[in-house]
Design an enzyme around this catalytic site. Structure first.
Site, short mmCIF file in Angstrom:
data_model
loop_
_atom_site.label_atom_id
_atom_site.label_comp_id
_atom_site.label_asym_id
_atom_site.label_seq_id
_atom_site.Cartn_x
_atom_site.Cartn_y
_atom_site.Cartn_z
CD GLN A 259 15.14 -24.35 -44.21
OE1 GLN A 259 14.20 -24.55 -43.48
NE2 GLN A 259 15.17 -23.38 -45.10
CG HIS B 42 10.79 -20.20 -41.41
ND1 HIS B 42 11.52 -20.93 -42.32
CD2 HIS B 42 11.03 -20.76 -40.19
CE1 HIS B 42 12.18 -21.89 -41.69
NE2 HIS B 42 11.89 -21.81 -40.40
#
Length: 230
Positions: A44, A173
């Site tokens: 990411q 997260h």
């Protein structure tokens, strides 16, 4: 967990309640069932897009089960356009058509690149690892939130992660649970991260199960797709 908050989807989410006392297999691994393709690890980068990678991974698993074909979906499509957008517009583009750029921008979804869709999603009961186990065994990969703040999490390399300092009170997260099992008497969840294959066990982490480790059962959802919308 931006983009996957329960209050952001009024009228769309449905609470999932598993059957009681149903026997479950001792081990589930969607990376094997789907020949590793539907849960391939991505990177990411610095962009706060973990929720998009987690959600796309879960949706790829459902599309693979429904159609028999696997096409990597676009996390950036989600990041730019929001999760609700792809539900309302009945489409999400492929990762090839709408490639990841490590930054958020304007929504550029096009029906030309459409290879998947999402009808809605279901939310598992909070703090209920039995429900999470049932969903993994019967439905597919599940998107979850965890506390990834500790250095021990960032420095994880191998083994079953269990840190008593990893509080379940902070969820910051999003990751994808792709299986579960046991090793030497220790139960674990098999989790795919989006920090690249150099992190953890080739991009995966095994987290202690039945301890709500790092709040892994605090917020868990999976997408749904309708057969009449393929």
């Amino acid at each position: 967990m931006n983009g996957l908050l329960e209050e952001d989807f009024p009228g769309v989410n449905v609470t999932f309640l598993p059957p009681l006392h149903q026997p479950l297999p001792p081990r589930v691994n969607w990376t094997c069932v789907c020949e590793c393709e539907c849960v391939c690890v991505r990177f990411q980068g610095p962009c706060g897009s973990c929720w998009a990678f987690s959600a796309v991974g879960a949706l790829e698993g459902q599309m693979k089960r429904r159609t028999g074909s696997l096409v990597p979906l676009s996390p950036l499509n989600l990041l730019d356009c929001t999760f609700l957008y792809i539900i309302q517009n009945n489409g999400i583009d492929s990762n090839t058509f709408y490639p990841y750029e490590h930054k958020q921008g304007a929504c550029r979804y096009s029906v030309t690149g459409r290879v998947g869709y999402c009808s809605g999603f279901r939310i598992l009961p909070r703090y209920n690892e039995a429900a999470l186990q049932y969903a993994l065994a019967n439905i597919g990969p599940v998107s979850v939130g965890v506390n990834a703040k500790l250095a021990s999490f960032h420095r994880y390399r191998s083994g079953i992660y269990s840190d008593p300092k990893c509080s379940s009170g902070l969820i910051n997260h999003a990751v994808l649970v792709v299986g579960y099992g046991s090793e030497n008497g220790q139960d674990y969840w098999l989790v795919k991260n989006s920090w690249g294959t150099a992190w953890g066990e080739n991009g995966f982490i095994r987290m202690a199960r039945n301890k709500n480790m790092c709040g892994i059962s605090s917020f868990s959802i999976y997408p749904t797709i309708s057969s009449d919308r393929i």
